[in-house]
Design a protein around this motif. Structure first.
Motif, PDB file in Angstrom:
ATOM      1  N   LEU A  32      42.828  67.420  36.344  1.00  0.00           N
ATOM      2  CA  LEU A  32      43.811  67.021  35.334  1.00  0.00           C
ATOM      3  C   LEU A  32      43.116  66.625  34.038  1.00  0.00           C
ATOM      4  CD1 LEU A  32      46.623  66.169  34.349  1.00  0.00           C
ATOM      5  CD2 LEU A  32      46.271  63.970  35.522  1.00  0.00           C
ATOM      6  N   LEU A  33      41.995  65.937  34.126  1.00  0.00           N
ATOM      7  CA  LEU A  33      41.246  65.546  32.936  1.00  0.00           C
ATOM      8  C   LEU A  33      40.818  66.773  32.134  1.00  0.00           C
ATOM      9  CD1 LEU A  33      39.842  63.397  31.218  1.00  0.00           C
ATOM     10  CD2 LEU A  33      37.986  63.361  32.887  1.00  0.00           C
ATOM     11  N   PHE A  34      40.349  67.801  32.821  1.00  0.00           N
ATOM     12  CA  PHE A  34      40.005  69.055  32.149  1.00  0.00           C
ATOM     13  C   PHE A  34      41.225  69.655  31.452  1.00  0.00           C
ATOM     14  CE2 PHE A  34      36.061  69.663  34.768  1.00  0.00           C
ATOM     15  CZ  PHE A  34      35.218  70.054  33.751  1.00  0.00           C
ATOM     16  N   ARG A  35      42.317  69.799  32.190  1.00  0.00           N
ATOM     17  CA  ARG A  35      43.503  70.482  31.663  1.00  0.00           C
ATOM     18  C   ARG A  35      44.125  69.727  30.507  1.00  0.00           C
ATOM     19  NH1 ARG A  35      44.434  70.717  37.175  1.00  0.00           N
ATOM     20  NH2 ARG A  35      46.092  69.152  37.024  1.00  0.00           N
ATOM     21  N   ALA A  36      44.277  68.408  30.652  1.00  0.00           N
ATOM     22  CA  ALA A  36      44.942  67.621  29.615  1.00  0.00           C
ATOM     23  C   ALA A  36      44.138  67.613  28.313  1.00  0.00           C
ATOM     24  CB  ALA A  36      45.165  66.192  30.111  1.00  0.00           C
ATOM     25  N   SER A  37      42.811  67.484  28.409  1.00  0.00           N
ATOM     26  CA  SER A  37      41.988  67.464  27.193  1.00  0.00           C
ATOM     27  C   SER A  37      42.004  68.822  26.496  1.00  0.00           C
ATOM     28  CB  SER A  37      40.559  67.044  27.537  1.00  0.00           C
ATOM     29  OG  SER A  37      39.977  67.890  28.513  1.00  0.00           O
ATOM     30  N   ALA A  38      41.923  69.905  27.262  1.00  0.00           N
ATOM     31  CA  ALA A  38      41.943  71.240  26.657  1.00  0.00           C
ATOM     32  C   ALA A  38      43.295  71.533  26.022  1.00  0.00           C
ATOM     33  CB  ALA A  38      41.613  72.291  27.709  1.00  0.00           C
ATOM     34  N   GLN A  39      44.368  71.197  26.737  1.00  0.00           N
ATOM     35  CA  GLN A  39      45.708  71.431  26.198  1.00  0.00           C
ATOM     36  C   GLN A  39      45.942  70.614  24.940  1.00  0.00           C
ATOM     37  OE1 GLN A  39      48.875  70.836  29.038  1.00  0.00           O
ATOM     38  NE2 GLN A  39      50.489  71.201  27.520  1.00  0.00           N
ATOM     39  N   THR A  40      45.373  69.407  24.899  1.00  0.00           N
ATOM     40  CA  THR A  40      45.521  68.561  23.722  1.00  0.00           C
ATOM     41  C   THR A  40      44.936  69.237  22.485  1.00  0.00           C
ATOM     42  OG1 THR A  40      45.487  66.500  24.984  1.00  0.00           O
ATOM     43  CG2 THR A  40      44.807  66.379  22.683  1.00  0.00           C
ATOM     44  N   VAL A  41      43.714  69.705  22.591  1.00  0.00           N
ATOM     45  CA  VAL A  41      43.056  70.330  21.436  1.00  0.00           C
ATOM     46  C   VAL A  41      43.764  71.619  21.044  1.00  0.00           C
ATOM     47  CG1 VAL A  41      40.927  71.422  20.639  1.00  0.00           C
ATOM     48  CG2 VAL A  41      40.824  69.279  21.913  1.00  0.00           C
ATOM     49  N   MET A  42      44.125  72.442  22.018  1.00  0.00           N
ATOM     50  CA  MET A  42      44.778  73.704  21.685  1.00  0.00           C
ATOM     51  C   MET A  42      46.150  73.485  21.053  1.00  0.00           C
ATOM     52  SD  MET A  42      43.657  76.337  24.754  1.00  0.00           S
ATOM     53  CE  MET A  42      44.282  75.336  26.111  1.00  0.00           C
ATOM     54  N   THR A  43      46.879  72.468  21.519  1.00  0.00           N
ATOM     55  CA  THR A  43      48.211  72.189  20.975  1.00  0.00           C
ATOM     56  C   THR A  43      48.127  71.668  19.546  1.00  0.00           C
ATOM     57  OG1 THR A  43      49.080  71.698  23.180  1.00  0.00           O
ATOM     58  CG2 THR A  43      50.324  70.866  21.297  1.00  0.00           C
ATOM     59  N   ILE A  44      47.275  70.692  19.303  1.00  0.00           N
ATOM     60  CA  ILE A  44      47.148  70.130  17.951  1.00  0.00           C
ATOM     61  C   ILE A  44      46.600  71.166  16.984  1.00  0.00           C
ATOM     62  CG2 ILE A  44      46.042  68.347  16.550  1.00  0.00           C
ATOM     63  CD1 ILE A  44      48.215  67.304  18.417  1.00  0.00           C
ATOM     64  N   ALA A  45      45.614  71.945  17.425  1.00  0.00           N
ATOM     65  CA  ALA A  45      45.028  72.964  16.552  1.00  0.00           C
ATOM     66  C   ALA A  45      46.050  74.044  16.190  1.00  0.00           C
ATOM     67  CB  ALA A  45      43.815  73.590  17.211  1.00  0.00           C
ATOM     68  N   ALA A  46      46.967  74.347  17.104  1.00  0.00           N
ATOM     69  CA  ALA A  46      47.968  75.388  16.847  1.00  0.00           C
ATOM     70  C   ALA A  46      49.074  74.924  15.911  1.00  0.00           C
ATOM     71  CB  ALA A  46      48.571  75.856  18.170  1.00  0.00           C
ATOM     72  N   ASP A  47      49.198  73.622  15.705  1.00  0.00           N
ATOM     73  CA  ASP A  47      50.228  73.071  14.822  1.00  0.00           C
ATOM     74  C   ASP A  47      49.981  73.547  13.386  1.00  0.00           C
ATOM     75  OD1 ASP A  47      51.983  71.582  13.316  1.00  0.00           O
ATOM     76  OD2 ASP A  47      51.523  69.675  14.283  1.00  0.00           O
ATOM     77  N   PRO A  48      50.960  74.200  12.756  1.00  0.00           N
ATOM     78  CA  PRO A  48      50.778  74.674  11.373  1.00  0.00           C
ATOM     79  C   PRO A  48      50.448  73.553  10.384  1.00  0.00           C
ATOM     80  CG  PRO A  48      52.722  75.666  12.370  1.00  0.00           C
ATOM     81  CD  PRO A  48      52.263  74.593  13.311  1.00  0.00           C
ATOM     82  N   LYS A  49      50.840  72.320  10.715  1.00  0.00           N
ATOM     83  CA  LYS A  49      50.528  71.196   9.829  1.00  0.00           C
ATOM     84  C   LYS A  49      49.078  70.743   9.985  1.00  0.00           C
ATOM     85  CE  LYS A  49      55.275  69.413   9.951  1.00  0.00           C
ATOM     86  NZ  LYS A  49      56.138  68.251  10.300  1.00  0.00           N
ATOM     87  N   ARG A  50      48.420  71.202  11.020  1.00  0.00           N
ATOM     88  CA  ARG A  50      47.026  70.808  11.263  1.00  0.00           C
ATOM     89  C   ARG A  50      46.106  71.969  10.896  1.00  0.00           C
ATOM     90  NH1 ARG A  50      47.685  65.348  11.543  1.00  0.00           N
ATOM     91  NH2 ARG A  50      49.562  64.909  12.789  1.00  0.00           N
ATOM     92  N   LEU A  51      45.780  72.784  11.903  1.00  0.00           N
ATOM     93  CA  LEU A  51      44.905  73.932  11.662  1.00  0.00           C
ATOM     94  C   LEU A  51      45.686  75.241  11.689  1.00  0.00           C
ATOM     95  CD1 LEU A  51      41.952  74.818  11.228  1.00  0.00           C
ATOM     96  CD2 LEU A  51      41.719  74.950  13.717  1.00  0.00           C
ATOM     97  N   GLY A  52      46.677  75.298  12.560  1.00  0.00           N
ATOM     98  CA  GLY A  52      47.494  76.499  12.647  1.00  0.00           C
ATOM     99  C   GLY A  52      46.754  77.689  13.221  1.00  0.00           C
TER     100      GLY A  52
END
Length: 399
Positions: free
Chosen positions: A120-140
């Motif tokens: 779970l630690l692996f999955r949650a940390s990876a999903q966190t970075v991919m989700t925030i990075a995909a946000d158009p207001k962040r990195l998109g």
């Protein structure tokens, strides 16, 4: 490098039998296997070969390595091989190091449920970075990362956390453009911490409802749903630690850094100071000290030192290095080629073994004779428990 004066193997050989006897029934099969592997590593127990120089009279005995991933002596060569395979995946962009840590109270549950909670630690940390990075207001952009699990603190305490190495950018949603991050900045750590907290706690609750968590000691009461919900509630409001280090100096620096992190074990032989039947002393860093010398010497009772080392033995078959997003194994090569084409660059060459600064340097047939530089060749192979017929100085080297 010369062999360390004291090794984990020495401690296990001298004091391991008494420790195993005193803890009979409380040591897992996996932990016993790790102890046995480290004790036998690079000894006549595993066999080996005799190598001789083709130009001079130098020859030496090379005992086989145990190749256990928890063995301090085996990880230097393993890291070199792993890094050589990763060199072709490097991109000419900034790389960032992000660390994800869970609260100490939850870490207790993680130790009892390693496969489930570490996963779970692996999955949650990876999903966190991919989700925030995909946000158009962040990195998109769609990003990729390499994640490494460490379960220890400098004092050998149980401290599970993820070290994540992330290229500074990603592919646009349509996959036709490289979107780079701002120089020296990847993503806001506070934003990462909040999402990581939510995703991890949601995942932990899902594991609980699926009956995949067990509890012991003074937390055995958490087996009741109402008690678990009450225990979990405060963690939704506390600040979780996500730390982003400054970017690396370039692709070569990334490789050198990875070689020290990917195959690290709980404690290296070089940190050991002394050991006897009652006490083991080792060097550690006190991160509570903000300024000045953090280096200190810790002394633990020998049984406690052995116990602390063994709590970091991972479940058999559990992968402690994982790749996500653009760097996921199934599509990594295709994505790397596409990104390089977008950046119009050639493949970066890997660093040398000297630049990677491995923790141990072994004398193998890949290396020349230490006396004259001539090529080495095998003149005899001997199996487990056998004594080599060829006479050679009793130097311990890796095979």
């Amino acid at each position: 490098m010369p062999r360390p004066r004291l090794e984990i193997a020495d401690i296990f050989r001298r004091y391991g039998p008494a420790w195993r006897s005193a803890n009979l029934g409380h040591v897992s099969l996996g932990q016993l296997k790790v102890m046995s592997a480290i004790e036998a590593c690079r000894t006549e127990t595993l066999g080996g070969h005799v190598a001789a120089c083709t130009k001079c009279d130098h020859h030496h005995i090379a005992y086989n390595s145990c190749k256990n991933r928890h063995c301090p002596k085996c990880q230097g060569p393993a890291a070199r091989d792993w890094i050589a395979a990763r060199a072709e995946d490097l991109l000419p962009v900034e790389y960032f190091h992000v660390v994800f840590t869970i609260p100490a109270e939850i870490a207790r549950i993680a130790y009892w449920n390693q496969k489930a909670v570490y996963g779970l630690l692996f999955r949650a940390s990876a999903q966190t970075v991919m989700t925030i990075a995909a946000d158009p207001k962040r990195l998109g952009a769609k990003v990729g990362m390499t994640s490494v699990l460490h379960t220890w603190g400098s004092a050998l305490t149980h401290h599970p956390h993820i070290h994540m190495i992330v290229p500074g950018g990603g592919l646009s949603p349509d996959g036709n453009k490289w979107v780079g991050c701002k120089p020296g900045f990847f993503l806001h750590v506070r934003v990462l911490a909040r999402l990581f907290r939510r995703l991890f706690l949601e995942g932990l609750l899902k594991l609980y409802r699926a009956g995949q968590l067990t509890f012991f000691g003074n937390l055995a009461c958490l087996a009741r749903a109402d008690a678990f919900a009450k225990w979990l509630a405060p963690f939704r409001k506390t600040d979780w630690v996500v730390y982003a280090k400054p970017p690396f100096g370039g692709p070569v620096a990334v490789l050198a850094y990875l070689s020290r992190y990917t195959h690290r074990v709980a404690i290296s032989n070089n940190r050991l100071v002394s050991a006897d039947a009652s006490t083991v002393a080792f060097r550690w860093k006190d991160y509570r000290i903000k300024r000045g010398d953090r280096q200190k010497v810790m002394r633990l009772a020998t049984p406690e030192f052995i116990r602390r080392f063994l709590i970091h033995v991972l479940p058999e078959g559990f992968h402690r290095i994982r790749h996500y997003g653009l760097l996921a194994s199934s599509a990594r090569k295709t994505n790397i080629r596409k990104i390089r084409a977008l950046l119009a660059v050639q493949s970066e060459k890997g660093t040398t073994e000297q630049e990677m600064e491995p923790e141990t340097t072994s004398l193998t047939l890949r290396e020349p004779c230490p006396c004259c530089g001539g090529p080495m060749r095998i003149i005899e192979i001997f199996r487990r428990g056998q004594i080599p017929m060829s006479r050679a100085p009793p130097r311990e080297q890796a095979a």
